[in-house]
Write an enzyme that holds these catalytic residues in place. Structure first.
Site, mmCIF file in Angstrom:
data_model
loop_
_atom_site.group_PDB
_atom_site.id
_atom_site.type_symbol
_atom_site.label_atom_id
_atom_site.label_comp_id
_atom_site.label_asym_id
_atom_site.label_seq_id
_atom_site.Cartn_x
_atom_site.Cartn_y
_atom_site.Cartn_z
ATOM 1 C CE1 TYR A 1 -4.323 0.441 -0.308
ATOM 2 C CE2 TYR A 1 -4.350 -1.530 1.053
ATOM 3 C CZ TYR A 1 -4.993 -0.655 0.193
ATOM 4 O OH TYR A 1 -6.283 -0.872 -0.166
ATOM 5 C CD GLU B 1 -4.860 5.049 0.830
ATOM 6 O OE1 GLU B 1 -5.008 5.984 1.633
ATOM 7 O OE2 GLU B 1 -5.657 4.125 0.704
ATOM 8 C CG ASP C 1 -8.045 10.313 -23.996
ATOM 9 O OD1 ASP C 1 -7.081 9.552 -24.200
ATOM 10 O OD2 ASP C 1 -9.118 9.943 -23.486
ATOM 11 C CB THR D 1 -4.789 3.740 -21.911
ATOM 12 O OG1 THR D 1 -4.665 3.843 -23.325
ATOM 13 C CG2 THR D 1 -6.207 4.005 -21.491
ATOM 14 C CE LYS E 1 -7.067 2.116 -25.782
ATOM 15 N NZ LYS E 1 -7.292 2.951 -24.581
ATOM 16 N NE ARG F 1 -6.320 -4.658 -20.323
ATOM 17 C CZ ARG F 1 -6.897 -4.049 -21.363
ATOM 18 N NH1 ARG F 1 -7.561 -2.933 -21.221
ATOM 19 N NH2 ARG F 1 -6.828 -4.589 -22.559
HETATM 20 N N1 DSN Z 1 -11.993 0.797 -25.105
HETATM 21 C C1 DSN Z 1 -11.020 1.655 -25.738
HETATM 22 C C2 DSN Z 1 -10.892 1.387 -27.181
HETATM 23 O O1 DSN Z 1 -11.061 0.237 -27.565
HETATM 24 O O2 DSN Z 1 -10.634 2.283 -27.954
HETATM 25 C C3 DSN Z 1 -11.309 3.053 -25.448
HETATM 26 O O3 DSN Z 1 -11.426 3.210 -24.081
#
Ligand code: DSN
Length: 445
Positions: A52, A54, A197, A223, A226, A232
């Protein structure tokens, strides 16, 4: 495969083995998916999950964080250097929590936010009506033109009329490079915060295959799983421009993540992110990012040579949005997703600009090259894959979505049963498996 897991829980081990086989034997072409490296997976599955922490480095609410502080600082420094920003928060659990924190940092309930309309390729958290971002705030969506490109005349008109406090640039189904500079001009003119984003294109930005928003926007969210090929997770970065506009912006973001919207950070996830960011700084990653775009362009050309219609007649990034409404029928994205799955090719059904049906029965599919490029596939394979896809899609010709909503359920059930037994698709699946054998998946034996 994994000794401890196999002994403790054969049931989960079995499911894991089956999923590994699926990931290995098929073509993963959902543009938001990728394969994390064995080093990233090792860090993600490490004992950092036990702790933990925080708070933030050197300001924790728990003891025992000497090494965790070192770890988180490493991830932060790597992110700052790669994106050319003065501040990074690596604690968001994923993209949506990162975006929620931005709202919490900048807006009060009922303030106005502008974002890319969801059915036009936008994201839920950019103000879509069923999301908390479209219910607790006044959302004014902007749209795309019939060409698929953002309608900047509309963005400017809406911004002047509604005076948003926050404008999002970013999307999940947009095959063009984002024109950050045009958004910056509009946001500056109305005094709005501009947030990029870049969840989909972050890896391309690092590779120099997409422009970096850092000069144009106040905040960047992304994110990490990707095109960045990390675990993730999510990140929020504050730019020099953002700090000039609001010197407290970095503190506002940090407070909004913790304690504003999250509790203890997932330090195993942050460890894996640090590893991914190190990998992303290599020369080979730059080559990878550029190859992702080259592959997408060749795939797009092959699909169009097969008389398939693409939004924007091609792509400028890693993604292709195919409009099947005229080639096949409105709502054909549903049939296409299942037919391709039966052929061993994973894509997702997606709405197209001016969608004639609905997000559940959309008329398009979204395809991307990040994962298959990670396997080492290049232009030659893209031509092959484009032809597999065109051939597979011919099998959906006999199907038409019934207008009557009650009739649809039984019809689609029958369709799914038939499509998984379709002989031509099973033949393509064999060819796909043959191709996949030549290109191993990182982290899967
Ligand atoms: N779920 C993502 C995507 O597939 O583009 C976006 O959050």
């Amino acid at each position: 495969m994994t000794t401890f897991l196999g002994k403790t829980d054969p049931e989960v081990q079995k499911i894991l083995d089956l999923e590994a086989k699926r990931q290995k034997d098929g073509l993963e072409m959902i543009p938001s998916e990728n394969y994390a490296s064995p080093a990233v997976l090792e860090a993600l599955g490490s004992i950092f999950t036990n702790k933990y922490a925080e708070g933030y480095p050197d300001k924790r609410y728990y003891g025992g964080n000497e090494y965790i502080d070192r770890l988180e600082k490493t991830a932060i420094e790597r992110a700052k250097k790669l994106f050319g920003v003065p501040h990074a928060n690596v604690q968001p659990y994923s993209g949506s929590p990162a975006n929620f924190a931005v709202y919490f940092a900048l807006l009060n309930p009922a303030d106005v936010v502008m974002g890319h309309n969801l059915p036009d390729g936008g994201h839920l958290t950019h103000g879509w009506k069923v999301s908390v971002t479209g219910t607790y705030f006044k959302s004014v969506p902007y749209h795309v033109l019939p060409s698929g490109r953002i309608d900047f005349d509309e963005v400017e008109k809406l911004a002047k009329q509604h005076k948003p406090k926050l404008i999002w640039v970013g999307a999940t189904a947009y095959p063009f490079e984002f024109e950050f500079e045009k958004f910056a001009k509009i946001a500056d003119a109305v005094g709005a915060y501009l947030v990029a984003d870049i969840a989909h294109v972050a890896g391309l930005v690092i590779a120099g295959a997409h422009k970096n928003p850092a000069l144009y926007v106040d905040i960047i969210t992304t994110t990490t799983h990707k095109t960045l090929r990390g675990p993730r997770g999510g990140m929020i970065m504050v730019t020099d421009k953002g700090l000039k506009k609001d010197p407290e912006l970095a503190e506002k973001i940090d407070r909004a993540v913790f304690p504003g919207t999250q509790g203890g950070p997932h330090e195993h996830q942050i460890a894996a992110l640090a590893v991914a960011l190190k990998e992303d700084s290599s020369a080979s990653f730059k080559k990878y990012g550029r190859q992702v775009v080259k592959n997408a362009k060749v795939l797009a050309k092959t699909l169009m040579a097969n008389k398939l219609q693409l939004v924007g007649n091609g792509t400028e990034n890693h993604m292709i949005l195919m409009d099947l409404s005229k080639t096949y029928c409105p709502g054909a994205g549903y049939f296409a997703q299942y037919a391709l799955e039966a052929a061993g090719i994973t894509v997702n059904k997606n709405t197209v600009p001016a969608e004639p049906v609905s997000p559940f029965y959309p008329s398009g599919i979204r395809l991307g090259t990040p994962a298959i490029t990670t396997r080492g596939m290049k232009e030659k394979e893209m031509v092959k894959i484009g032809n597999f896809i065109a051939q597979a899609l011919k099998e959906i010709k006999p199907y038409r979505l019934p207008d009557d909503k009650n009739a649809r359920i039984q019809f689609l059930k029958n369709f799914r049963e038939e499509i998984y037994e379709n002989k031509n698709l099973l033949e393509i699946k064999k060819e796909v498996e043959k191709l996949c054998k030549k290109f191993p998946v990182p982290g899967i034996k």
